[in-house]
Scaffold this motif. Structure first.
Motif, PDB file in Angstrom:
ATOM      1  N   SER A  25      65.942   3.629 -26.175  1.00  0.00           N
ATOM      2  CA  SER A  25      66.790   4.674 -25.521  1.00  0.00           C
ATOM      3  C   SER A  25      67.357   5.435 -25.126  1.00  0.00           C
ATOM      4  CB  SER A  25      68.104   3.579 -25.959  1.00  0.00           C
ATOM      5  OG  SER A  25      68.034   2.010 -27.061  1.00  0.00           O
ATOM      6  N   GLY A  26      66.988   6.533 -26.008  1.00  0.00           N
ATOM      7  CA  GLY A  26      67.194   7.655 -25.688  1.00  0.00           C
ATOM      8  C   GLY A  26      66.111   8.788 -24.732  1.00  0.00           C
ATOM      9  N   ALA A  27      65.492   8.347 -24.651  1.00  0.00           N
ATOM     10  CA  ALA A  27      64.551   8.514 -23.683  1.00  0.00           C
ATOM     11  C   ALA A  27      64.846   8.536 -22.280  1.00  0.00           C
ATOM     12  CB  ALA A  27      63.017   7.710 -24.085  1.00  0.00           C
ATOM     13  N   ILE A  28      65.608   6.970 -22.378  1.00  0.00           N
ATOM     14  CA  ILE A  28      65.801   6.469 -20.914  1.00  0.00           C
ATOM     15  C   ILE A  28      67.332   6.879 -20.253  1.00  0.00           C
ATOM     16  CG2 ILE A  28      67.249   4.301 -19.985  1.00  0.00           C
ATOM     17  CD1 ILE A  28      65.079   2.623 -21.764  1.00  0.00           C
ATOM     18  N   ALA A  29      67.983   7.062 -21.871  1.00  0.00           N
ATOM     19  CA  ALA A  29      69.058   8.210 -21.522  1.00  0.00           C
ATOM     20  C   ALA A  29      69.092   9.408 -20.993  1.00  0.00           C
ATOM     21  CB  ALA A  29      69.673   8.075 -22.581  1.00  0.00           C
ATOM     22  N   ASP A  32      71.997  10.317 -18.683  1.00  0.00           N
ATOM     23  CA  ASP A  32      72.826  10.200 -19.090  1.00  0.00           C
ATOM     24  C   ASP A  32      73.552  11.156 -20.669  1.00  0.00           C
ATOM     25  OD1 ASP A  32      74.978   8.184 -19.715  1.00  0.00           O
ATOM     26  OD2 ASP A  32      73.731   7.659 -21.688  1.00  0.00           O
ATOM     27  N   VAL A  33      72.571  11.527 -20.831  1.00  0.00           N
ATOM     28  CA  VAL A  33      71.904  12.860 -21.864  1.00  0.00           C
ATOM     29  C   VAL A  33      71.109  13.789 -20.997  1.00  0.00           C
ATOM     30  CG1 VAL A  33      72.182  11.209 -23.637  1.00  0.00           C
ATOM     31  CG2 VAL A  33      70.012  12.391 -22.927  1.00  0.00           C
ATOM     32  N   ASP A  34      71.581  15.323 -21.405  1.00  0.00           N
ATOM     33  CA  ASP A  34      70.919  16.417 -20.812  1.00  0.00           C
ATOM     34  C   ASP A  34      69.775  16.780 -21.665  1.00  0.00           C
ATOM     35  OD1 ASP A  34      72.396  17.293 -18.683  1.00  0.00           O
ATOM     36  OD2 ASP A  34      74.003  17.642 -19.939  1.00  0.00           O
ATOM     37  N   PRO A  69      54.191  11.065 -23.635  1.00  0.00           N
ATOM     38  CA  PRO A  69      53.624  11.260 -22.400  1.00  0.00           C
ATOM     39  C   PRO A  69      53.996  11.075 -20.746  1.00  0.00           C
ATOM     40  CG  PRO A  69      52.135   9.976 -24.011  1.00  0.00           C
ATOM     41  CD  PRO A  69      53.645  10.772 -23.907  1.00  0.00           C
ATOM     42  N   LYS A  70      54.680   9.738 -21.192  1.00  0.00           N
ATOM     43  CA  LYS A  70      55.317   8.967 -19.842  1.00  0.00           C
ATOM     44  C   LYS A  70      57.101  10.271 -19.598  1.00  0.00           C
ATOM     45  CE  LYS A  70      59.064   6.270 -19.669  1.00  0.00           C
ATOM     46  NZ  LYS A  70      59.639   4.612 -20.564  1.00  0.00           N
ATOM     47  N   LEU A  71      57.078  10.538 -20.016  1.00  0.00           N
ATOM     48  CA  LEU A  71      58.302  11.996 -19.578  1.00  0.00           C
ATOM     49  C   LEU A  71      57.799  13.130 -19.216  1.00  0.00           C
ATOM     50  CD1 LEU A  71      60.915  11.588 -22.599  1.00  0.00           C
ATOM     51  CD2 LEU A  71      61.059  10.919 -20.157  1.00  0.00           C
ATOM     52  N   MET A  72      56.363  14.117 -19.492  1.00  0.00           N
ATOM     53  CA  MET A  72      56.057  14.791 -19.590  1.00  0.00           C
ATOM     54  C   MET A  72      55.598  14.958 -18.141  1.00  0.00           C
ATOM     55  SD  MET A  72      52.943  16.237 -23.088  1.00  0.00           S
ATOM     56  CE  MET A  72      54.407  17.089 -23.566  1.00  0.00           C
ATOM     57  N   GLU A  73      55.096  13.584 -17.267  1.00  0.00           N
ATOM     58  CA  GLU A  73      54.764  13.330 -15.669  1.00  0.00           C
ATOM     59  C   GLU A  73      55.959  13.609 -15.152  1.00  0.00           C
ATOM     60  OE1 GLU A  73      52.814   9.568 -15.138  1.00  0.00           O
ATOM     61  OE2 GLU A  73      50.852  10.480 -16.830  1.00  0.00           O
ATOM     62  N   LEU A  99      68.301   0.820 -10.817  1.00  0.00           N
ATOM     63  CA  LEU A  99      69.306   0.850  -9.842  1.00  0.00           C
ATOM     64  C   LEU A  99      69.543   1.807 -10.471  1.00  0.00           C
ATOM     65  CD1 LEU A  99      69.109  -3.249  -9.672  1.00  0.00           C
ATOM     66  CD2 LEU A  99      67.988  -1.378  -8.077  1.00  0.00           C
ATOM     67  N   GLY A 100      70.386   2.452 -11.254  1.00  0.00           N
ATOM     68  CA  GLY A 100      71.240   3.496 -11.892  1.00  0.00           C
ATOM     69  C   GLY A 100      72.486   2.293 -11.485  1.00  0.00           C
ATOM     70  N   TRP A 101      73.140   0.739 -12.100  1.00  0.00           N
ATOM     71  CA  TRP A 101      73.836   0.427 -11.923  1.00  0.00           C
ATOM     72  C   TRP A 101      74.620   0.789 -13.360  1.00  0.00           C
ATOM     73  CZ3 TRP A 101      72.473  -4.820  -9.927  1.00  0.00           C
ATOM     74  CH2 TRP A 101      72.080  -5.029  -8.336  1.00  0.00           C
ATOM     75  N   PHE A 102      73.835   0.494 -14.127  1.00  0.00           N
ATOM     76  CA  PHE A 102      75.194   1.083 -15.503  1.00  0.00           C
ATOM     77  C   PHE A 102      74.000   1.761 -16.333  1.00  0.00           C
ATOM     78  CE2 PHE A 102      74.745  -3.527 -14.029  1.00  0.00           C
ATOM     79  CZ  PHE A 102      75.984  -3.821 -13.356  1.00  0.00           C
ATOM     80  N   PRO A 103      75.355   2.399 -17.162  1.00  0.00           N
ATOM     81  CA  PRO A 103      75.018   3.167 -18.304  1.00  0.00           C
ATOM     82  C   PRO A 103      74.444   3.153 -18.892  1.00  0.00           C
ATOM     83  CG  PRO A 103      77.246   2.951 -18.406  1.00  0.00           C
ATOM     84  CD  PRO A 103      77.013   2.497 -17.222  1.00  0.00           C
ATOM     85  N   PRO A 104      73.044   2.664 -19.330  1.00  0.00           N
ATOM     86  CA  PRO A 104      72.345   2.898 -20.122  1.00  0.00           C
ATOM     87  C   PRO A 104      72.781   2.946 -22.565  1.00  0.00           C
ATOM     88  CG  PRO A 104      71.476   5.316 -19.506  1.00  0.00           C
ATOM     89  CD  PRO A 104      72.374   4.656 -19.608  1.00  0.00           C
ATOM     90  N   ASN A 105      73.429   3.623 -22.436  1.00  0.00           N
ATOM     91  CA  ASN A 105      73.747   4.292 -23.603  1.00  0.00           C
ATOM     92  C   ASN A 105      75.488   4.152 -23.687  1.00  0.00           C
ATOM     93  OD1 ASN A 105      73.398   4.608 -26.326  1.00  0.00           O
ATOM     94  ND2 ASN A 105      71.421   4.632 -25.474  1.00  0.00           N
ATOM     95  N   GLY A 106      75.704   3.856 -25.044  1.00  0.00           N
ATOM     96  CA  GLY A 106      77.383   4.515 -25.451  1.00  0.00           C
ATOM     97  C   GLY A 106      78.413   3.341 -25.106  1.00  0.00           C
ATOM     98  N   ILE A 107      79.757   3.861 -25.431  1.00  0.00           N
ATOM     99  CA  ILE A 107      80.855   3.693 -24.453  1.00  0.00           C
ATOM    100  C   ILE A 107      81.865   4.380 -23.897  1.00  0.00           C
ATOM    101  CG2 ILE A 107      80.975   1.455 -25.932  1.00  0.00           C
ATOM    102  CD1 ILE A 107      83.371   3.624 -27.719  1.00  0.00           C
TER     103      ILE A 107
END
Lengths: 524, 309
Positions: A250-254, A259-261, A272-276, B159-167
């Motif tokens: 979830s952190g990688a997706i965020a 969603d996070v910097d 590896p996926k993120l490095m690309e 799709l970028g519709w919803f945030p993946p994380n948190g509240i």
């Protein structure tokens, strides 16, 4: 009928999602999301003109008071809010911080620090030596940082801005402890005493560091804001939010969605996926952990050096790192001391797998038909590691059984000497051979689960610890490492890596091996 | 009715005492201690022993249990080993998230599950029936964490519709609610279908049709009311379960609910926190089941008559 249509619609979407996404690799098809879907606190992808940052990390702090923030998440917050007596430069040389200068007595026991008199806590109170006395005494009392505070005998304020720290015995790397150990950071003693138990979760105004603590919302985030009066200059990033994202994927997706910097605890599967990706920077660096095999030498089999060597020759570390750490999570080593630490001796390359040699050594030791033992493991990394070793060692006629346990049950077995072999890792708080070796190889130490007891090594370790001359110290550690290579009480495996990722526009970002993350040097 | 409710309320006391006893005993029987958990593998045994002593963990089981019972009778549930804060502070900080997620999920579950179940039963063996029954079976078999990850990949990453994380905003709740409710809706759908199939073959339904009620009236008013009883029980239990924290979903979506709190407390062997959450949830669950039983009376007059007699 409307309800029916709606429900059918949802079902259809679901079916589409299930069938459409299952086979595709999202990394190849995903377009970086630019939309700001996460509401007010979500940053966009571009960094122009921003002064805020959102850092995702895998855990929630246990505390944000430096003396009790014993976990990795807590470290990341406290290293930005509090300060120590001294600091280090990029080459790990000691530089002044809250102490402008210092003297060390000739016998190496008393450290006298002269504090700057212009430092104020975030709430405006001036910093005095008493605050350090309170902080260090609290650290000793709580005991979380025993590795760095255990050597301190007592501490006293000899003036408003003069501090004497007396050690139990001479200890050359002590200045490194003062620079690196969060347990020795200073808190506002007046606020801490007033707040009592609440201090650990709400220490508003109690630090002197580059960021002020603002709030901690349980389960959600910790917020900090820049300390504009920081004595080494105000940081460029003004608002920092530490978000808790326990699931690494979830952190990688965020990180990908913006969603996070920053996400500080990437899994090596995602790296590896993120490095690309062009809009993401990933940094992989040495952590402060070395992994090694402990062979319980209270068991007769492991008292024979040849058996221990056979184990070393039965492992293919390249394959191991590929299978267990996705090829990037570790660097194989033949020495548990880190290459960049004081006391590291060169000339001990990693072992290469040699099945014939392993079999020969076992036969010579009186086990022509091979040996059999159990590795204790917990679910997760230890289990996968043990399974991989099981397969490799089988080739050399070594039959490995795996005993899968709960963490505390495993520790119980170790403490009561019921283990044969375990895969250990132990952290070293400072970059010094003393810190990296003591617990692993000195007899009677808690972390010495190979139960290795060699009076010569013990004696050399004590000598090296007390020695104040750097050249002599380094020589003593070289002797110790030579003995460790010959006798092989533990089999070094690899130095663990840590991986962090960030928005590509963030300047000054890198991964820290020490569980810290310093925001002061970062900017957009 | 009042007498019945009072009786049930009194009965909750031994149930909760039983829960306290069982959970306290299990946490005491499992190996390990909070000191080791907190200080980690590399800490010395002396440091661990000292911390355990301070936490009062070294007393014998009986002493600790007696002390604990004495304290909760006085309303003192203790402080968390983790951060020395009163345990209910943390619970009340986390509960709103869990409650919102549970309410949203149960609502969506009802909105999907019951109408589709009814339609599947009324048009038995039709295409609609086939599709909804088969997809319900499929969804019921899908692990929820997988569904959650697929949702994140599809709706956050692609799709970028919803945030993946948190509240923080309503958008944060969409995917967790969806993942939770489709799974529950699948079972509610199947249950509603089965009970509806039974009730539409009953004599009174035929009578209703005979007296000239419209098909919609027959189904929604007469047949469904009877078919709903087992469904309501099942929903009550689902709701109780949802309040206990959808642990996996909370973890994947990074939501600070009771589930994550409980898991972390168990991992840390934070006994006061584990106990308090368990007691809180047991009480809540008992209350919900009581409410479900009272709800029965409104759905089924026969049961109401039994309460009053």
């Amino acid at each position: 009928m409307k309800k029916l249509l709606g429900a059918v619609g949802i079902m259809l979407v679901l079916v589409m999602v299930l069938t459409g996404c299952a086979g595709k690799d999202p990394a190849q098809t995903a377009a970086p999301s630019k939309s700001d879907t996460a509401g007010a606190d979500a940053p966009g992808q571009t960094g122009d003109g921003r002064t805020d940052i959102v850092i995702g990390m895998a855990g929630e702090p246990v505390s944000v008071e430096p003396q009790s923030a014993y976990d990795a998440a807590g470290s990341k917050v406290v290293c930005n809010v509090y300060d120590g007596l001294v600091d280090v430069d990029d080459d790990n040389n000691i530089i002044a911080n809250l102490a402008k200068d210092w003297d060390i007595s000739d016998d190496g026991l008393v450290y006298t620090f002269h504090l700057r008199d212009d430092i104020r806590f975030h709430n405006g109170d001036p910093l005095t030596a008493e605050d350090f006395v309170y902080s260090i005494e609290k650290a000793i009392e709580l005991g979380y940082g025993e590795e760095t505070t255990g050597v301190i005998d007592h501490v006293e304020a000899t003036g408003e801005h003069t501090l004497d720290v007396t050690l139990k015995h001479p200890y050359k790397p002590m200045m490194q402890n003062f620079a690196h150990s969060k347990y020795l950071y200073v808190v506002n003693s007046k606020l801490a005493k007033e707040a009592g138990d609440n201090f650990a979760i709400n220490p508003v105004g109690a630090g002197t560091g580059p960021y002020k603590f603002v709030s901690w919302t349980s389960g959600v985030n910790v917020k900090l804001e820049a300390n504009e009066d920081y004595h080494r200059g105000a940081p460029a990033i003004k608002e920092a939010t530490f978000k808790f994202i326990p699931e690494q994927s979830s952190g990688a997706i965020a990180l990908e969605t913006g969603d996070v910097d920053v996400y500080t605890d990437l899994s090596f599967v995602d790296v590896p996926k993120l490095m690309e990706k062009d809009d993401i920077q990933v940094d992989v660096t040495l952590g402060r952990y070395a992994y090694y095999l402990c062979m319980n030498q209270t068991k007769e089999m492991f008292q024979d050096i040849r058996v221990r060597q056979a184990l070393a020759y039965s492992i293919n570390m390249d394959e191991f790192i590929l299978a267990v750490l996705n090829g990037i999570g570790g660097t194989k080593t033949g020495n548990v001391v880190f290459p960049d630490t004081f006391g590291y001796a060169e000339g001990y390359p990693p072992f290469e797998q040699n099945v014939e040699e392993a079999k020969r050594l076992l036969a010579e030791a009186g086990y022509p038909d091979g040996i059999s033992f159990t590795i204790l493991a917990t679910d997760g990394l230890r289990k996968v590691s043990a399974e991989t070793l099981q397969g490799m060692m089988a080739k050399s006629g070594i039959d490995v059984k795996i005993d899968l346990l709960d963490f505390s049950a495993m520790v119980d077995k170790q403490v009561t000497d019921q283990h044969d072999v375990i895969i250990m890792n132990s952290s070293a708080p400072i970059e010094d051979a003393d810190s990296e070796l003591t617990d692993k190889i000195m007899s009677g130490k808690w972390g010495n689960f190979s139960r290795y007891a060699n009076p010569v090594v013990d004696d050399l370790m004590v000598q090296a610890r007390m020695e104040l001359d750097d050249a002599k110290r380094a020589d003593l550690y070289a002797q110790i490492q030579e003995i460790l290579r010959t006798e092989l009480p533990i089999v070094p495996m690899y130095y663990a890596h840590v991986a962090s990722g960030a928005n590509a526009n963030l300047k000054g970002f890198r991964a820290w091996g020490s569980t810290y993350i310093f925001l002061r040097g970062m900017s957009w | 009715m009042h007498k019945y409710v009072l009786k049930r309320l009194i009965l909750m006391v031994p149930i909760i005492l039983g829960v306290i006893f069982i959970v306290f005993t299990i946490t005491s029987l499992t190996p390990g201690d909070p000191g080791r958990m907190m200080l980690g593998m590399t800490a010395s045994q002396e440091a661990v022993d000292k911390l355990n002593e301070e936490l009062g963990f070294n007393d014998p089981y009986v002493v600790r249990f007696a002390k604990y019972l004495g304290n909760i009778v006085r309303g003192d549930f203790g402080k968390s080993y983790k951060n020395n804060q009163p345990v209910f502070d943390e619970i009340f900080a986390r509960f709103p998230t869990t409650l919102k997620l549970a309410l949203a999920s149960i609502t969506v579950t009802i909105l999907i599950g019951i109408p589709l179940g009814v339609l599947a039963a009324v048009r038995q063996y039709s295409k609609l029936d086939m599709i909804s029954t088969v997809s319900a079976l499929f969804i019921a078999a899908v692990p929820s964490f997988w569904l959650a990850l697929v949702c994140i990949l599809a709706f956050s990453l692609h799709l970028g519709w919803f945030p993946p994380n948190g509240i923080g905003s309503i958008a944060h709740y969409v995917m967790p609610t969806f993942t939770l409710s489709v799974v529950y809706a699948a079972s509610i759908l199947r249950m509603t279908r089965t009970t509806m199939l039974e009730s539409i073959r009953q004599d009174y339904v035929r009578t209703a049709r005979g007296k000239g009620a419209t098909p919609a009236q027959v189904i929604w008013r007469h047949a469904l009311k009877n078919a709903l009883l087992p469904v309501v029980t099942s929903m009550g239990m689902s709701f109780g379960g949802l309040l206990g924290g959808a642990v996996v979903i909370e973890q994947v979506f990074g939501m600070p609910g009771l589930g994550t709190l409980l898991i972390n407390a168990i991992k840390m062997k934070d006994i006061p926190q584990v106990m308090a959450i368990t007691i809180f949830l047991a009480t809540l669950f008992c209350t919900i089941m009581l409410l479900v039983d009272i709800l029965y009376a409104f759905i089924d007059p026969r049961i109401k008559a039994r309460y009053t007699s």
